[in-house]
Design a protein around this motif. Structure first.
Motif, PDB file in Angstrom:
ATOM      1  N   UNK A   1       0.747  -1.280  -0.121  1.00  0.00           N
ATOM      2  CA  UNK A   1       0.094   0.101   0.054  1.00  0.00           C
ATOM      3  C   UNK A   1       0.880   1.195   0.138  1.00  0.00           C
ATOM      4  N   UNK A   2       0.177   2.524  -0.429  1.00  0.00           N
ATOM      5  CA  UNK A   2       1.094   3.581  -0.711  1.00  0.00           C
ATOM      6  C   UNK A   2       1.244   4.220   0.684  1.00  0.00           C
ATOM      7  N   UNK A   3       2.668   4.448   1.173  1.00  0.00           N
ATOM      8  CA  UNK A   3       2.896   5.154   2.228  1.00  0.00           C
ATOM      9  C   UNK A   3       2.511   6.486   2.284  1.00  0.00           C
ATOM     10  N   UNK A   4       2.283   7.259   1.102  1.00  0.00           N
ATOM     11  CA  UNK A   4       1.981   8.495   1.049  1.00  0.00           C
ATOM     12  C   UNK A   4       0.559   8.699   1.453  1.00  0.00           C
ATOM     13  N   UNK A   5      -0.203   7.780   0.783  1.00  0.00           N
ATOM     14  CA  UNK A   5      -1.665   7.832   1.079  1.00  0.00           C
ATOM     15  C   UNK A   5      -1.994   7.593   2.649  1.00  0.00           C
ATOM     16  N   UNK A   6      -1.181   6.725   3.281  1.00  0.00           N
ATOM     17  CA  UNK A   6      -1.609   6.438   4.932  1.00  0.00           C
ATOM     18  C   UNK A   6      -1.109   7.478   5.681  1.00  0.00           C
ATOM     19  N   UNK A   7       0.239   8.223   5.158  1.00  0.00           N
ATOM     20  CA  UNK A   7       0.649   9.336   5.870  1.00  0.00           C
ATOM     21  C   UNK A   7      -0.527  10.499   5.741  1.00  0.00           C
ATOM     22  N   UNK A   8      -1.229  10.895   4.443  1.00  0.00           N
ATOM     23  CA  UNK A   8      -1.955  11.889   4.511  1.00  0.00           C
ATOM     24  C   UNK A   8      -3.322  11.518   5.343  1.00  0.00           C
ATOM     25  N   UNK A   9      -3.620  10.246   5.434  1.00  0.00           N
ATOM     26  CA  UNK A   9      -4.872   9.659   6.051  1.00  0.00           C
ATOM     27  C   UNK A   9      -4.596   9.985   7.443  1.00  0.00           C
ATOM     28  N   UNK A  10      -3.351   9.868   8.108  1.00  0.00           N
ATOM     29  CA  UNK A  10      -3.145   9.886   9.338  1.00  0.00           C
ATOM     30  C   UNK A  10      -2.703  11.538   9.880  1.00  0.00           C
ATOM     31  N   UNK A  11      -2.553  12.310   8.941  1.00  0.00           N
ATOM     32  CA  UNK A  11      -2.231  14.018   9.277  1.00  0.00           C
ATOM     33  C   UNK A  11      -3.468  14.304  10.206  1.00  0.00           C
ATOM     34  N   UNK A  12      -2.754  15.035  11.257  1.00  0.00           N
ATOM     35  CA  UNK A  12      -3.936  15.476  12.116  1.00  0.00           C
ATOM     36  C   UNK A  12      -4.204  14.782  13.251  1.00  0.00           C
ATOM     37  N   UNK A  13      -3.905  13.235  13.229  1.00  0.00           N
ATOM     38  CA  UNK A  13      -4.218  12.216  14.107  1.00  0.00           C
ATOM     39  C   UNK A  13      -3.503  12.698  15.574  1.00  0.00           C
ATOM     40  N   UNK A  14      -2.698  13.504  15.764  1.00  0.00           N
ATOM     41  CA  UNK A  14      -2.062  14.017  16.937  1.00  0.00           C
ATOM     42  C   UNK A  14      -2.438  15.264  17.556  1.00  0.00           C
ATOM     43  N   UNK A  15      -3.829  15.523  17.256  1.00  0.00           N
ATOM     44  CA  UNK A  15      -4.405  16.822  17.695  1.00  0.00           C
ATOM     45  C   UNK A  15      -4.344  16.553  19.439  1.00  0.00           C
ATOM     46  N   UNK A  16      -4.230  15.524  19.958  1.00  0.00           N
ATOM     47  CA  UNK A  16      -4.205  15.476  21.420  1.00  0.00           C
ATOM     48  C   UNK A  16      -2.952  16.072  21.980  1.00  0.00           C
ATOM     49  N   UNK A  17      -1.684  16.096  20.928  1.00  0.00           N
ATOM     50  CA  UNK A  17      -0.687  16.764  21.575  1.00  0.00           C
ATOM     51  C   UNK A  17      -1.141  18.135  21.694  1.00  0.00           C
ATOM     52  N   UNK A  18      -1.736  18.916  21.525  1.00  0.00           N
ATOM     53  CA  UNK A  18      -2.026  20.255  21.638  1.00  0.00           C
ATOM     54  C   UNK A  18      -2.670  20.609  23.079  1.00  0.00           C
ATOM     55  N   UNK A  19      -2.997  19.622  23.798  1.00  0.00           N
ATOM     56  CA  UNK A  19      -3.340  19.843  25.093  1.00  0.00           C
ATOM     57  C   UNK A  19      -2.539  20.248  26.033  1.00  0.00           C
ATOM     58  N   UNK A  20      -2.940  21.014  27.124  1.00  0.00           N
ATOM     59  CA  UNK A  20      -1.814  21.809  27.815  1.00  0.00           C
ATOM     60  C   UNK A  20      -1.204  20.903  28.787  1.00  0.00           C
ATOM     61  N   UNK A  21      -1.826  19.729  29.271  1.00  0.00           N
ATOM     62  CA  UNK A  21      -1.260  18.616  29.960  1.00  0.00           C
ATOM     63  C   UNK A  21      -1.607  17.391  29.718  1.00  0.00           C
ATOM     64  N   UNK A  22      -0.732  16.544  29.805  1.00  0.00           N
ATOM     65  CA  UNK A  22      -0.888  15.248  29.491  1.00  0.00           C
ATOM     66  C   UNK A  22      -1.845  14.419  30.262  1.00  0.00           C
ATOM     67  N   UNK A  23      -2.578  13.249  29.797  1.00  0.00           N
ATOM     68  CA  UNK A  23      -3.636  12.555  30.296  1.00  0.00           C
ATOM     69  C   UNK A  23      -2.955  11.919  31.653  1.00  0.00           C
ATOM     70  N   UNK A  24      -1.594  11.533  31.425  1.00  0.00           N
ATOM     71  CA  UNK A  24      -0.888  10.999  32.506  1.00  0.00           C
ATOM     72  C   UNK A  24      -0.724  11.822  33.929  1.00  0.00           C
ATOM     73  N   UNK A  25      -0.767  13.102  33.456  1.00  0.00           N
ATOM     74  CA  UNK A  25      -0.687  13.903  34.789  1.00  0.00           C
ATOM     75  C   UNK A  25      -1.611  14.759  35.260  1.00  0.00           C
ATOM     76  N   UNK A  26      -2.703  14.844  34.376  1.00  0.00           N
ATOM     77  CA  UNK A  26      -3.942  15.604  34.793  1.00  0.00           C
ATOM     78  C   UNK A  26      -4.620  14.923  36.060  1.00  0.00           C
ATOM     79  N   UNK A  27      -4.636  16.118  36.942  1.00  0.00           N
ATOM     80  CA  UNK A  27      -5.026  15.688  38.284  1.00  0.00           C
ATOM     81  C   UNK A  27      -4.875  14.337  38.944  1.00  0.00           C
ATOM     82  N   UNK A  28      -3.583  13.705  38.440  1.00  0.00           N
ATOM     83  CA  UNK A  28      -3.211  12.535  38.809  1.00  0.00           C
ATOM     84  C   UNK A  28      -4.141  11.392  38.672  1.00  0.00           C
TER      85      UNK A  28
END
Length: 467
Positions: free
Chosen positions: A41-68
């Motif tokens: 399968x095309x790496x380019x296609x799968x890369x485009x499909x996954x673009x933006x899938x890290x939107x959780x990275x924009x959160x100000x604090x990680x789920x691991x640390x939020x309020x313990x």
């Protein structure tokens, strides 16, 4: 168990202090490890499909640390019972992240990446973090849109990729990075000091040309029946022979034309003919492992990855290896062609990725970042394994482990000048690997001549890459 966790935490704390302010690892190359899986399968296609899938990275604090809040991360690994650092990492991370539980799932080492790809393809997959064993398997997971690009996380947390000595540059997919390496092994030459002492021959050095290496192996050879000494030993992997040819930095296994392998096949096959090394066909028939060959005490020199250092330390201490046969050992840098810088060698990386299926990608990223960072490096080095961040402090830790050779040359061998991928990233790398493996076997068994085998390699790979 508490003492073990404490020792790991002390090592981690010590390494964090030592590494404060350090911004780059020694060496200036990169590496990855070969494997046997890929997809069309095309790496380019799968890369485009996954673009933006890290939107959780924009959160100000990680789920691991939020309020313990409690978080459980499911982590895919292999060989948990025989690989100490998996548990070491889990214990150290949980001790410093009280709200996080690491649930390791052992998929076994046999066909690990194939099994993992199948698991991640299932609708019920719930892995958060997966270990990347090889580049072909990495390519498959990217193509399947099974792992996240990490670039947004890396930018948000200002992760300094230069610490990985160029390793991350070699696994970019269309400019995106889907894994961070936490382990980085490279090839050295192991040698048996007692055998050299018995023959009153000077030890190998950290600056040997292939001609000098071949001469030394021949000088150490004794073909007397019943008291044989083999000047060299090559495992049956093609990397043990073929990849001498990529140390010039001008060639890779992706070239599609492989005549540059010829001098190294000639050297090794001539050594076989003259009794300098065991025959490939015998090794295949007997199934002799490289560790058994070297620990048997009749091999003067053996090219092998730095992962074997931890095996030597552990098995000599436990008594599994006879110290009278192989206890007086050392390492030196890889031999090199004329005009190539001493310390040029081959490398393999082991990495971590965050899955697209994870419900807690931020927490998964925090774990990946920690394991691949200075804290994880300290845990790896404390057991004699080679972390991806290889600083002088890490090298001092490894060289200071009980049983590591005390000579200056062995410690110096931990420093490399150029570290080249055994297998660079390419969508078709699995198919290329298969072709090279197949014709390597044909050449080594004598089924094909060197010239014919290399010609067939070139012909078949050119078909794959479309030339």
């Amino acid at each position: 168990m508490k003492k073990k966790v404490l020792s790991i935490l002390l090592a981690t704390a010590m390494m964090s202090t030592l590494l404060a302010g350090c911004s780059s690892a020694a060496g200036n190359g990169s590496s990855a490890t070969p494997g046997d899986s890929s997809q069309s399968e095309s790496v380019e296609d799968s890369t485009q499909e996954s673009t933006g899938s890290t939107e959780g990275a924009e959160s100000t604090e990680s789920q691991a640390d939020a309020e313990g809040e409690p978080v459980t991360l499911k982590w895919a690994i292999w060989d948990q019972e025989t690989t100490a650092y998996w548990n070491d990492i889990k214990e150290a991370y949980e001790a410093s992240h009280k709200n996080v539980t690491i649930e390791m799932v052992d998929l076994g080492s046999t066909d690990y990446m194939t099994v993992l790809a199948t698991e991640l393809s299932g609708s019920g997959s719930d892995f958060d973090v997966v270990t990347i064993k090889d580049v072909p398997g990495y390519a498959t997971l990217v193509q399947k849109n099974a792992i996240l690009p990490l670039d947004d996380y890396i930018a948000k947390d200002s992760v300094d990729l230069s610490k990985y000595a160029g390793a991350t540059d070699q696994v970019l997919v269309d400019g995106k990075l889907y894994e961070l390496p936490f382990r980085n092994d490279f090839w050295v030459v192991f040698y048996n000091k007692d055998l050299f002492d018995a023959k009153k021959v000077a030890y190998p050095t950290n600056d040997m040309t292939f001609e000098q290496y071949d001469e030394l192996a021949r000088q150490m050879t004794d073909t007397t029946f019943g008291s044989q000494t083999y000047g060299a030993h090559y495992h049956t992997w093609r990397s043990a022979v073929q990849l001498f040819g990529v140390l010039d930095g001008q060639h890779t296994i992706l070239d599609g034309e492989y005549s540059f392998f010829k001098p190294y096949y000639e050297m090794v096959l001539n050594q076989e003919k003259d009794g300098v090394t065991r025959k490939y066909t015998d090794l295949k028939t007997e199934g002799l492992h490289y560790s058994a060959a070297f620990s048997g005490g009749d091999v003067a020199m053996m090219n092998m990855g730095s992962w074997f250092i931890a095996t030597m330390l552990t098995n000599l201490q436990s008594g599994e290896y006879d110290s009278e046969l192989c206890g007086n050992w050392g390492i030196v840098k890889y031999p090199h062609a004329d005009g190539v810088e001493a310390g040029s060698t081959l490398g393999t990386i082991t990495g971590l990725s965050v899955t697209t299926a994870s419900d807690t990608p931020d927490a998964a990223w925090e774990f990946v970042k920690w394991v691949s960072g200075e804290e994880g490096a300290a845990v790896m080095a404390s057991s004699g394994n080679f972390p991806a961040i290889m600083t002088d402090e890490v090298k001092d830790m490894i060289a200071g482990l009980e049983g590591f050779p005390t000579d200056a040359e062995s410690k110096e061998a931990l420093t490399v000048s150029n570290l080249y991928l055994e297998v660079p990233y390419a969508p078709s790398v699995s198919e290329i690997n298969s072709v090279l493996d197949s014709y390597h076997g044909s050449i080594m068994t004598g089924e094909m001549s060197i010239d014919d085998g290399l010609a067939k390699m070139s012909e078949e790979v050119k078909k794959i890459i479309g030339e």
